[in-house]
Design a protein around this motif. Structure first.
Motif, PDB file in Angstrom:
ATOM      1  N   ALA A  65       0.844  -1.199   0.000  1.00 37.87           N
ATOM      2  CA  ALA A  65       0.000   0.000   0.000  1.00 37.87           C
ATOM      3  C   ALA A  65       0.879   1.249   0.000  1.00 37.87           C
ATOM      4  O   ALA A  65       0.626   2.212  -0.737  1.00 37.87           O
ATOM      5  N   ALA A  66       1.947   1.229   0.804  1.00 38.88           N
ATOM      6  CA  ALA A  66       2.879   2.359   0.808  1.00 38.88           C
ATOM      7  C   ALA A  66       3.573   2.476  -0.543  1.00 38.88           C
ATOM      8  O   ALA A  66       3.704   3.577  -1.091  1.00 38.88           O
ATOM      9  N   ALA A  67       4.011   1.343  -1.099  1.00 42.93           N
ATOM     10  CA  ALA A  67       4.695   1.357  -2.394  1.00 42.93           C
ATOM     11  C   ALA A  67       3.782   1.877  -3.498  1.00 42.93           C
ATOM     12  O   ALA A  67       4.246   2.526  -4.443  1.00 42.93           O
ATOM     13  N   SER A  68       2.494   1.605  -3.382  1.00 42.31           N
ATOM     14  CA  SER A  68       1.558   2.039  -4.423  1.00 42.31           C
ATOM     15  C   SER A  68       1.478   3.559  -4.509  1.00 42.31           C
ATOM     16  O   SER A  68       1.136   4.112  -5.559  1.00 42.31           O
ATOM     17  N   GLN A  69       1.792   4.248  -3.408  1.00 41.76           N
ATOM     18  CA  GLN A  69       1.730   5.704  -3.400  1.00 41.76           C
ATOM     19  C   GLN A  69       3.062   6.346  -3.773  1.00 41.76           C
ATOM     20  O   GLN A  69       3.152   7.560  -3.895  1.00 41.76           O
ATOM     21  N   ARG A  70       4.108   5.525  -3.922  1.00 42.44           N
ATOM     22  CA  ARG A  70       5.427   6.032  -4.304  1.00 42.44           C
ATOM     23  C   ARG A  70       5.832   5.589  -5.700  1.00 42.44           C
ATOM     24  O   ARG A  70       6.937   5.876  -6.148  1.00 42.44           O
ATOM     25  N   THR A  71       4.953   4.870  -6.371  1.00 41.45           N
ATOM     26  CA  THR A  71       5.195   4.407  -7.740  1.00 41.45           C
ATOM     27  C   THR A  71       3.929   4.645  -8.551  1.00 41.45           C
ATOM     28  O   THR A  71       2.857   4.891  -7.994  1.00 41.45           O
ATOM     29  N   ARG A  72       4.058   4.531  -9.865  1.00 37.48           N
ATOM     30  CA  ARG A  72       2.903   4.778 -10.723  1.00 37.48           C
ATOM     31  C   ARG A  72       2.652   3.672 -11.741  1.00 37.48           C
ATOM     32  O   ARG A  72       1.546   3.560 -12.259  1.00 37.48           O
ATOM     33  N   ARG A  73       3.659   2.854 -12.027  1.00 41.68           N
ATOM     34  CA  ARG A  73       3.511   1.900 -13.124  1.00 41.68           C
ATOM     35  C   ARG A  73       3.780   0.454 -12.730  1.00 41.68           C
ATOM     36  O   ARG A  73       3.074  -0.457 -13.152  1.00 41.68           O
ATOM     37  N   ILE A  74       4.799   0.203 -11.936  1.00 41.40           N
ATOM     38  CA  ILE A  74       5.273  -1.144 -11.670  1.00 41.40           C
ATOM     39  C   ILE A  74       4.201  -1.973 -10.957  1.00 41.40           C
ATOM     40  O   ILE A  74       3.504  -1.489 -10.065  1.00 41.40           O
ATOM     41  N   ALA A  75       4.027  -3.233 -11.379  1.00 41.77           N
ATOM     42  CA  ALA A  75       3.095  -4.141 -10.708  1.00 41.77           C
ATOM     43  C   ALA A  75       3.687  -4.556  -9.361  1.00 41.77           C
ATOM     44  O   ALA A  75       4.908  -4.698  -9.214  1.00 41.77           O
ATOM     45  N   LEU A  76       2.818  -4.780  -8.375  1.00 51.14           N
ATOM     46  CA  LEU A  76       3.226  -5.063  -7.004  1.00 51.14           C
ATOM     47  C   LEU A  76       2.617  -6.388  -6.560  1.00 51.14           C
ATOM     48  O   LEU A  76       1.399  -6.553  -6.603  1.00 51.14           O
ATOM     49  N   GLY A  77       3.463  -7.337  -6.139  1.00 50.09           N
ATOM     50  CA  GLY A  77       2.951  -8.658  -5.825  1.00 50.09           C
ATOM     51  C   GLY A  77       3.457  -9.223  -4.515  1.00 50.09           C
ATOM     52  O   GLY A  77       4.453  -8.748  -3.948  1.00 50.09           O
ATOM     53  N   THR A  78       2.778 -10.259  -4.025  1.00 52.10           N
ATOM     54  CA  THR A  78       3.232 -11.028  -2.871  1.00 52.10           C
ATOM     55  C   THR A  78       3.609 -12.423  -3.347  1.00 52.10           C
ATOM     56  O   THR A  78       2.886 -13.040  -4.107  1.00 52.10           O
ATOM     57  N   ALA A  79       4.751 -12.907  -2.872  1.00 53.28           N
ATOM     58  CA  ALA A  79       5.236 -14.212  -3.311  1.00 53.28           C
ATOM     59  C   ALA A  79       5.918 -14.939  -2.139  1.00 53.28           C
ATOM     60  O   ALA A  79       7.115 -14.870  -2.000  1.00 53.28           O
TER      61      ALA A  79
END
Length: 342
Positions: A65-79
């Motif tokens: 959630a924090a990363a989503s507000q500091r980036t605009r394009r890159i996909a964010l996943g859990t692995a």
């Protein structure tokens, strides 16, 4: 007959996000900075591991959630997020919320099974229901249904001044197509395919047949093919491979020595199945981008995929990750046919 390597379409990386317990904020900030760097370098995706009661990311949903507000394009996943620790309804709400905040960039990866060290943690985690909890694929199915918009209750409407929904809110319509299963067995590959998920492979597989040759790449290849054979999209079904890959093009002599020692220290576990589950580990790949590209193109399972999330080693320093990611994006990726995202 060997397959022809596919040009790499999506390049991602995976980090555990380690931190010093005396200063956890610095470690979490480092993880966010690495994700920001990944976006600047053109990576398609950044993934975080999930660790409970350890000095790694315990709440990837919050970190992303924090990363989503500091980036605009890159996909964010859990692995991956181990569902034995989660309530599927509550997790569905959190995932949908972060997906909305990120503009539809979340890629949740999950797995099943009892929590690690369950006998020691069950009284804290499930004090009243520990012996009744179901840690099977049914837990994933519940999560999928909720994320995909199936009703969670038979009640909806207005009660006083409150308005209630019968489905998880917020609802993010595309999220259901971006759910991944992290599996290392034929059974999990088939199940993920049958339920329309995407499939995360890693550097660990189960050597389920004592009679079969112990070839990691061939075992992983069989999982990929089983997944696609059972998926509605067939050969178009998404698979991501997650080997440990460490390019050394711009590394200092000290870094190269550290990387080689790290891989050598883990090599013994790759020669035979480990433990009662017969886990077989892939060797860590260390070398120049040209050397790594040659080894990957010779890897039977790599030839079947067009997206990867290469795993960063657990214990390296921030500057090591900067060097590795920079070499991945500027040298290894192009050697594999990849182009940075714009």
């Amino acid at each position: 007959m060997p397959s022809t390597p596919r040009p790499l379409r999506k390049l991602g990386f995976l980090t555990i996000g380690l931190f010093d317990p005396a200063d956890p904020g610095r470690g979490h900030e480092s993880t966010l900075e690495i994700i920001e760097l990944g976006e600047r370098l053109g990576f398609n995706s950044a993934w975080v591991r999930h660790r409970h009661l350890q000095y790694g990311i315990s709440s990837p949903v919050a970190v992303l959630a924090a990363a989503s507000q500091r980036t605009r394009r890159i996909a964010l996943g859990t692995a991956v997020t181990p569902l034995g620790w989660e309530n599927p309804l509550r997790l569905a709400e959190d995932l949908a919320t972060v997906d909305v905040l990120s503009g539809g960039r979340l890629n949740p990866g999950v797995s099943v099974g009892p929590p690690l060290h369950y006998d020691q943690v069950k009284d804290a985690l499930y004090p009243d229901t520990a012996d009744a909890e179901d840690f099977s694929y049914e837990r994933v199915r519940r999560l999928l249904d909720l994320v995909r918009g199936k009703p969670a209750t038979d009640f909806s409407g207005v009660e006083g001044i409150e308005v209630f929904s019968d489905v998880v809110q917020p609802h993010s319509p595309g999220l259901g197509r971006r759910m991944w299963y992290g599996g290392g067995s034929l059974g999990s590959a088939r199940w993920a395919g049958e339920h329309g998920m995407n499939f995360l492979t890693s550097s660990v597989v189960k050597a389920e047949s004592p009679e079969a040759p112990l070839d990691f790449a061939e075992i992983q290849l069989s999982h990929i093919r089983a997944f696609r054979a059972h998926h509605p999209d067939g050969e178009a079904a998404r698979v991501s491979q997650g080997l440990v890959v460490i390019p050394t093009d711009s590394a200092t002599p000290r870094q190269r020595a550290k990387y080689e020692a790290y891989a050598a220290g883990r090599l013994s576990r790759t020669t035979s199945p480990q433990g009662p589950a017969r886990l077989l580990f892939a060797p860590d790949l260390v070398g120049t981008s040209a050397e790594l590209a040659e080894r990957l193109h010779a890897h039977a399972a790599f030839r079947e995929v067009d997206e990867v999330a290469f795993a960063l080693p657990f214990t390296f320093e921030h500057e090591d990750y900067v060097q590795i990611l920079t070499d991945m994006a500027t040298r290894l990726g192009p050697a594999l046919g990849w182009r940075p995202a714009g």
